[in-house]
Design a protein around this motif. Structure first.
Motif: not given
Length: 186
Positions: A60-65, A97-98
Motif C-alpha cells: 500500500s506504500n508503493f502501488w498507489p504512487t 482502495n477497496n
C-alpha cells in the motif's frame, strides 16, 4: 467455490524474504522485456488479493504512487483496483482502495471467504498467512517465480507446516533473465 492461490517470488535456496525481511532481490532482471510483458499480462487477472499486515503495508506504500504507475502501469492499475483483504490484529482501518481488514483467525476467515461469491483470491507475500492456510489445507494452487539468487538465510513459506503436502506441476516457463515460473495444484 472460490479458489485460494499463492503467488510468490522465491530464491534458489527456497526463501521468499532474506534474513532481514527484504524482498528487493526479487525485482532483479526486470529489464527482460519478455518477463515484463508476462508480468503485465498476469496482472490483468481478476479476483481479490490477500495480505498479511506487513506485506499489505509494503504494497500500500508503493502501488498507489506515481512511481508505481510509471514503472509498471498495468500492474499498478490492477493492484489498486482489485478488492483486497488484509489480516491484522493492529490495523483498525485500511487506507488503500477497496481493502477490507480481517480480524479473525485466518483459516476460519478464508474458509468463509471461499464460500462467498466472487473471483479467486491470490495471496502475495505474507508468509505467515501462507503457512497457516497451507497447514489448514486451504490453498488450491501455488505459483512461484524462482529467482536466480542464493540468499543463504531467510524465511521459508512453509515454516510451521507439519506434514507432507504433495503438489502437481501444472505449468512452467523460463525467461532470459534466469527466472523460472512454476505453477502447482494441491
Amino acid at each position: 467455490m472460490r479458489k485460494l492461490n499463492v503467488f510468490e517470488n522465491i530464491s534458489l535456496d527456497g526463501y521468499f524474504t532474506d534474513a532481514l525481511g527484504d524482498m528487493g532481490w526479487a525485482h532483479d532482471g526486470a529489464d527482460d522485456a519478455e518477463y515484463s510483458q508476462w508480468t503485465a499480462s498476469n496482472a490483468k487477472g481478476g479476483g481479490a488479493l490477500l495480505f498479511g499486515r506487513v506485506t499489505y503495508e509494503m504494497m500500500s506504500n508503493f502501488w498507489p504512487t506515481d512511481a508505481a504507475a510509471q514503472m509498471m502501469p498495468d500492474v499498478a492499475k490492477q493492484m489498486n483496483a482489485l478488492p483486497k483483504y488484509v489480516f491484522s490484529n493492529t490495523l483498525k482501518k485500511a487506507d488503500w482502495n477497496n481493502t477490507t481488514v480481517l480480524f479473525g483467525e485466518p483459516a476460519a476467515e478464508l474458509a468463509r471467504l471461499k464460500k462467498e461469491d466472487g473471483g479467486d483470491i491470490t495471496i502475495l507475500g505474507s508468509g505467515t498467512i501462507v503457512t497457516q492456510l497451507a497447514q489448514a489445507r486451504l490453498v488450491d494452487s501455488y505459483a512461484f517465480v524462482v529467482c536466480p539468487v542464493v540468499l543463504g538465510r531467510g524465511r521459508s513459506l512453509f515454516d510451521g507446516v507439519k506434514e507432507r503436502q504433495p503438489m502437481k506441476l501444472e505449468t512452467s516457463r523460463s525467461f532470459k533473465n534466469g527466472k523460472t515460473f512454476l505453477s502447482y495444484t494441491t
